[in-house]
Design a protein around this motif. Structure first.
Motif, short mmCIF file in Angstrom:
data_model
loop_
_atom_site.label_atom_id
_atom_site.label_comp_id
_atom_site.label_asym_id
_atom_site.label_seq_id
_atom_site.Cartn_x
_atom_site.Cartn_y
_atom_site.Cartn_z
N UNK A 76 -5.63 -8.37 0.01
CA UNK A 76 -4.70 -8.58 1.11
C UNK A 76 -4.06 -9.96 1.18
N UNK A 77 -4.48 -10.89 0.34
CA UNK A 77 -3.99 -12.27 0.47
C UNK A 77 -3.69 -12.90 -0.89
N UNK A 78 -2.60 -12.46 -1.55
CA UNK A 78 -2.26 -13.03 -2.86
C UNK A 78 -2.03 -14.53 -2.77
N UNK A 79 -2.36 -15.23 -3.86
CA UNK A 79 -2.19 -16.68 -3.89
C UNK A 79 -0.74 -17.08 -4.12
N UNK A 85 0.28 -7.28 -2.75
CA UNK A 85 -0.92 -6.94 -1.99
C UNK A 85 -1.39 -5.60 -2.51
N UNK A 86 -2.65 -5.52 -2.87
CA UNK A 86 -3.19 -4.30 -3.46
C UNK A 86 -3.89 -3.40 -2.45
N UNK A 87 -4.39 -3.99 -1.38
CA UNK A 87 -5.13 -3.21 -0.38
C UNK A 87 -4.24 -2.13 0.22
N UNK A 88 -4.76 -0.91 0.23
CA UNK A 88 -4.05 0.19 0.84
C UNK A 88 -2.96 0.80 -0.02
N UNK A 89 -2.76 0.26 -1.21
CA UNK A 89 -1.77 0.86 -2.11
C UNK A 89 -2.27 2.22 -2.57
N UNK A 90 -1.37 3.07 -2.95
CA UNK A 90 -1.75 4.38 -3.47
C UNK A 90 -2.57 4.23 -4.74
N UNK A 130 -9.28 -0.71 -4.32
CA UNK A 130 -8.15 -1.31 -3.61
C UNK A 130 -7.43 -0.29 -2.73
N UNK A 131 -7.37 0.94 -3.16
CA UNK A 131 -6.76 1.98 -2.34
C UNK A 131 -7.53 2.28 -1.07
N UNK A 132 -8.82 1.97 -1.07
CA UNK A 132 -9.66 2.25 0.11
C UNK A 132 -9.67 1.11 1.13
N UNK A 133 -9.13 -0.04 0.78
CA UNK A 133 -9.17 -1.20 1.66
C UNK A 133 -8.14 -1.07 2.77
N UNK A 134 -8.46 -1.67 3.90
CA UNK A 134 -7.53 -1.72 5.03
C UNK A 134 -6.31 -2.53 4.61
N UNK A 135 -5.16 -2.01 4.84
CA UNK A 135 -3.93 -2.62 4.35
C UNK A 135 -3.29 -3.55 5.37
N UNK A 136 -2.72 -4.63 4.86
CA UNK A 136 -1.87 -5.50 5.66
C UNK A 136 -0.41 -5.30 5.27
N UNK A 137 -0.12 -4.19 4.57
CA UNK A 137 1.25 -3.89 4.19
C UNK A 137 2.03 -3.48 5.42
N UNK A 138 3.30 -3.80 5.42
CA UNK A 138 4.16 -3.44 6.55
C UNK A 138 5.00 -2.24 6.18
N UNK A 139 5.15 -1.33 7.12
CA UNK A 139 6.04 -0.20 6.96
C UNK A 139 7.40 -0.63 7.48
#
Length: 145
Positions: A76-79, A85-90, A130-139
């Motif tokens: 969730x926090x790329x450098x 961001x990989x969290x929550x990706x398909x 990574x697909x199972x992580x809670x995402x901080x991606x925005x819709x």
């Protein structure tokens, strides 16, 4: 009429199976075919979240970096703002991306060397984690309304 449709469907399936030339789909690169790698997420084994979590924290031999070193805790926090961001990706997106880096079909200075030695199981595990992580991606649906 139903029997005719079923017969056509069966013949189509048999024709497609006959064209496959074996267990390795035709779209695989020569290197992937030689290693027995899959280039489709559909051909991967089942991924294991716990194994993916452990692997995501393991330093790679090629770069000395782990997934979370660059993509952040739980992805969730790329450098760098250019890193995804990989969290929550398909699952399929992560798996296909790693497969493309591994085969050389997709190139990145760090990711290509990180992925080149990953097995199908490791790719499946990372994608599951990574697909199972809670995402901080925005819709972004409705942003311009």
């Amino acid at each position: 009429m139903t029997n005719k449709i079923l017969a056509i469907a069966l013949l189509s399936c048999l024709a497609l199976a006959g064209c496959s030339g074996g267990d390795t789909p035709a779209e695989h690169s020569a290197a992937d075919r030689g290693e027995g790698h899959s280039s489709s997420s559909a051909g991967l084994p089942a991924g294991h979240i716990a194994a993916g979590e452990k692997l995501a924290q393991t330093k790679g031999k090629a770069t000395g970096q782990s997934c979370v070193d660059c993509h952040g805790a739980e992805g969730n926090a790329p450098i760098d703002e250019t890193y995804p961001k990989l969290a929550g990706q398909y699952y399929d997106y992560i798996a296909h991306s790693l497969q493309a880096y591994r085969s050389g079909d997709r190139d990145h200075a760090l990711m290509s060397s990180q992925a080149k030695d990953l097995t199908d199981q490791q790719i499946a595990d990372l994608a599951a984690y990574f697909g199972s992580r809670q995402s901080n991606l925005r819709d972004l649906h409705g942003v311009h309304n």
